[in-house]
Design a protein around this motif. Structure first.
Motif, PDB file in Angstrom:
ATOM      1  N   ARG A 192     -27.707  21.502  40.220  1.00  0.00           N
ATOM      2  CA  ARG A 192     -27.928  20.456  41.342  1.00  0.00           C
ATOM      3  C   ARG A 192     -29.271  20.504  41.917  1.00  0.00           C
ATOM      4  O   ARG A 192     -30.013  21.632  41.985  1.00  0.00           O
ATOM      5  N   THR A 193     -29.742  19.370  42.252  1.00  0.00           N
ATOM      6  CA  THR A 193     -31.262  19.280  42.650  1.00  0.00           C
ATOM      7  C   THR A 193     -31.283  19.727  44.229  1.00  0.00           C
ATOM      8  O   THR A 193     -30.342  19.541  45.054  1.00  0.00           O
ATOM      9  N   ILE A 194     -31.969  20.582  44.480  1.00  0.00           N
ATOM     10  CA  ILE A 194     -32.362  21.051  45.990  1.00  0.00           C
ATOM     11  C   ILE A 194     -32.867  19.966  46.890  1.00  0.00           C
ATOM     12  O   ILE A 194     -32.613  20.120  48.019  1.00  0.00           O
ATOM     13  N   SER A 195     -33.233  18.697  46.363  1.00  0.00           N
ATOM     14  CA  SER A 195     -33.859  17.741  47.001  1.00  0.00           C
ATOM     15  C   SER A 195     -32.858  17.186  48.032  1.00  0.00           C
ATOM     16  O   SER A 195     -33.322  16.479  49.055  1.00  0.00           O
ATOM     17  N   THR A 196     -31.613  17.443  47.786  1.00  0.00           N
ATOM     18  CA  THR A 196     -30.688  16.510  48.993  1.00  0.00           C
ATOM     19  C   THR A 196     -29.794  18.051  49.344  1.00  0.00           C
ATOM     20  O   THR A 196     -28.748  17.689  49.586  1.00  0.00           O
ATOM     21  N   THR A 197     -30.141  19.106  49.288  1.00  0.00           N
ATOM     22  CA  THR A 197     -29.350  20.416  49.460  1.00  0.00           C
ATOM     23  C   THR A 197     -30.118  21.051  50.611  1.00  0.00           C
ATOM     24  O   THR A 197     -31.259  21.321  50.734  1.00  0.00           O
ATOM     25  N   THR A 198     -29.139  21.463  51.682  1.00  0.00           N
ATOM     26  CA  THR A 198     -29.800  22.213  52.885  1.00  0.00           C
ATOM     27  C   THR A 198     -29.584  23.924  52.502  1.00  0.00           C
ATOM     28  O   THR A 198     -28.154  24.143  52.227  1.00  0.00           O
ATOM     29  N   LEU A 199     -30.458  24.630  52.504  1.00  0.00           N
ATOM     30  CA  LEU A 199     -30.604  26.018  52.017  1.00  0.00           C
ATOM     31  C   LEU A 199     -31.018  26.957  53.289  1.00  0.00           C
ATOM     32  O   LEU A 199     -31.630  26.763  54.073  1.00  0.00           O
ATOM     33  N   GLY A 200     -29.864  27.997  53.190  1.00  0.00           N
ATOM     34  CA  GLY A 200     -30.032  29.197  54.260  1.00  0.00           C
ATOM     35  C   GLY A 200     -30.587  30.464  53.683  1.00  0.00           C
ATOM     36  O   GLY A 200     -30.448  30.735  52.705  1.00  0.00           O
ATOM     37  N   VAL A 253     -32.863  28.267  58.161  1.00  0.00           N
ATOM     38  CA  VAL A 253     -31.979  27.208  57.362  1.00  0.00           C
ATOM     39  C   VAL A 253     -33.295  26.153  57.181  1.00  0.00           C
ATOM     40  O   VAL A 253     -33.756  25.682  58.150  1.00  0.00           O
ATOM     41  N   ASN A 254     -33.355  25.717  56.092  1.00  0.00           N
ATOM     42  CA  ASN A 254     -34.340  24.691  55.417  1.00  0.00           C
ATOM     43  C   ASN A 254     -33.284  23.250  55.075  1.00  0.00           C
ATOM     44  O   ASN A 254     -32.677  23.471  54.088  1.00  0.00           O
ATOM     45  N   TRP A 255     -33.596  22.394  56.014  1.00  0.00           N
ATOM     46  CA  TRP A 255     -32.822  21.036  55.816  1.00  0.00           C
ATOM     47  C   TRP A 255     -33.358  20.451  54.501  1.00  0.00           C
ATOM     48  O   TRP A 255     -34.645  20.702  54.259  1.00  0.00           O
ATOM     49  N   SER A 256     -32.454  19.453  53.988  1.00  0.00           N
ATOM     50  CA  SER A 256     -33.051  18.673  52.751  1.00  0.00           C
ATOM     51  C   SER A 256     -34.126  17.725  53.209  1.00  0.00           C
ATOM     52  O   SER A 256     -35.075  17.420  52.493  1.00  0.00           O
ATOM     53  N   ALA A 257     -34.118  17.379  54.560  1.00  0.00           N
ATOM     54  CA  ALA A 257     -35.289  16.573  54.726  1.00  0.00           C
ATOM     55  C   ALA A 257     -36.586  17.185  54.788  1.00  0.00           C
ATOM     56  O   ALA A 257     -37.470  16.633  55.033  1.00  0.00           O
ATOM     57  N   GLY A 258     -36.613  18.490  55.025  1.00  0.00           N
ATOM     58  CA  GLY A 258     -38.055  19.381  54.900  1.00  0.00           C
ATOM     59  C   GLY A 258     -37.920  20.208  56.232  1.00  0.00           C
ATOM     60  O   GLY A 258     -38.772  20.908  56.305  1.00  0.00           O
ATOM     61  N   THR A 259     -37.100  19.853  57.255  1.00  0.00           N
ATOM     62  CA  THR A 259     -37.302  20.720  58.415  1.00  0.00           C
ATOM     63  C   THR A 259     -36.766  22.184  58.303  1.00  0.00           C
ATOM     64  O   THR A 259     -35.611  22.352  57.760  1.00  0.00           O
ATOM     65  N   THR A 260     -37.369  22.887  59.054  1.00  0.00           N
ATOM     66  CA  THR A 260     -36.896  24.369  59.006  1.00  0.00           C
ATOM     67  C   THR A 260     -36.482  24.851  60.568  1.00  0.00           C
ATOM     68  O   THR A 260     -37.516  24.844  61.199  1.00  0.00           O
ATOM     69  N   VAL A 261     -35.482  25.736  60.478  1.00  0.00           N
ATOM     70  CA  VAL A 261     -35.091  26.339  61.856  1.00  0.00           C
ATOM     71  C   VAL A 261     -35.033  27.680  61.593  1.00  0.00           C
ATOM     72  O   VAL A 261     -34.359  28.225  60.691  1.00  0.00           O
ATOM     73  N   TYR A 262     -35.936  28.724  62.122  1.00  0.00           N
ATOM     74  CA  TYR A 262     -35.840  29.933  61.990  1.00  0.00           C
ATOM     75  C   TYR A 262     -35.327  30.916  63.206  1.00  0.00           C
ATOM     76  O   TYR A 262     -35.072  30.447  64.335  1.00  0.00           O
ATOM     77  N   ASP A 263     -34.768  32.099  62.894  1.00  0.00           N
ATOM     78  CA  ASP A 263     -34.303  33.073  63.816  1.00  0.00           C
ATOM     79  C   ASP A 263     -35.507  33.502  64.918  1.00  0.00           C
ATOM     80  O   ASP A 263     -36.816  33.402  64.296  1.00  0.00           O
ATOM     81  N   ALA A 264     -35.365  33.490  65.855  1.00  0.00           N
ATOM     82  CA  ALA A 264     -36.329  33.874  66.832  1.00  0.00           C
ATOM     83  C   ALA A 264     -37.092  35.009  66.539  1.00  0.00           C
ATOM     84  O   ALA A 264     -38.379  35.211  66.914  1.00  0.00           O
ATOM     85  N   PHE A 265     -36.454  35.996  66.065  1.00  0.00           N
ATOM     86  CA  PHE A 265     -37.239  37.284  65.778  1.00  0.00           C
ATOM     87  C   PHE A 265     -38.142  37.203  64.680  1.00  0.00           C
ATOM     88  O   PHE A 265     -39.349  37.921  64.904  1.00  0.00           O
ATOM     89  N   VAL A 266     -38.038  36.471  63.702  1.00  0.00           N
ATOM     90  CA  VAL A 266     -38.957  36.175  62.442  1.00  0.00           C
ATOM     91  C   VAL A 266     -39.873  34.998  62.692  1.00  0.00           C
ATOM     92  O   VAL A 266     -40.858  35.064  61.961  1.00  0.00           O
ATOM     93  N   LYS A 267     -39.394  34.137  63.695  1.00  0.00           N
ATOM     94  CA  LYS A 267     -40.480  33.064  63.780  1.00  0.00           C
ATOM     95  C   LYS A 267     -41.785  33.252  63.945  1.00  0.00           C
ATOM     96  O   LYS A 267     -42.028  33.970  64.822  1.00  0.00           O
ATOM     97  N   GLY A 268     -42.558  32.816  63.258  1.00  0.00           N
ATOM     98  CA  GLY A 268     -44.115  32.763  63.097  1.00  0.00           C
ATOM     99  C   GLY A 268     -44.483  33.855  61.950  1.00  0.00           C
ATOM    100  O   GLY A 268     -45.593  33.862  61.716  1.00  0.00           O
ATOM    101  N   ARG A 269     -43.618  34.644  61.430  1.00  0.00           N
ATOM    102  CA  ARG A 269     -44.069  35.475  60.377  1.00  0.00           C
ATOM    103  C   ARG A 269     -43.383  35.190  59.158  1.00  0.00           C
ATOM    104  O   ARG A 269     -43.962  35.477  58.068  1.00  0.00           O
TER     105      ARG A 269
END
Length: 122
Positions: free
Chosen positions: A27-35, A50-66
């Motif tokens: 399956r292509t990842i272009s339409t897949t949300t991966l964590g 978590v990396n959304w299929s549209a390209g946005t990423t949300v990070y855990d507060a502890f690791v964000k920035g690293r």
């Protein structure tokens, strides 16, 4: 059914960097949300990003920035770039496919990769 094969990981000194790869097939990842999740011995599996299929990423507060997630659609691969690593980052790291519900809950993911060990020393 998408299959995820992970590579990278290894032993690194505190303050160093490491890049993990998650290559998808079937399956292509272009339409897949991966964590990304990690699990240390005796601990519950915890959310990393978590990396959304549209390209946005949300990070855990502890690791964000690293940590930074990126995609290479030509290679059908998602990467987790980890900088300024700490001893507390030592764990088995997994990538997985998001289905529905809360994106910080590993129960809402499937098609898990085999996991890669990250060990931070010194």
């Amino acid at each position: 059914q998408v299959q995820l094969v992970q590579s990278g990981g290894g032993l690194v000194q505190a303050g160093g960097s490491l890049r993990l790869s998650c290559a998808a097939s079937g399956r292509t990842i272009s339409t897949t949300t991966l964590g990304w999740f990690r699990q240390a011995p005796g601990k519950a599996r915890e959310f990393v990003a978590v990396n959304w299929s549209a390209g946005t990423t949300v990070y855990d507060a502890f690791v964000k920035g690293r940590f930074t997630v990126s995609r290479d659609n030509a290679k059908n691969t998602v990467y987790l770039q980890m900088d300024s690593l700490k001893r507390e980052d030592t764990a088995l790291y997994y990538c997985a496919v998001f289905r529905s519900g809360s994106w910080i809950n590993p129960n809402n993911f499937d098609s898990w990769g085999q996991g890669t060990q990250v060990t931070v020393s010194s």
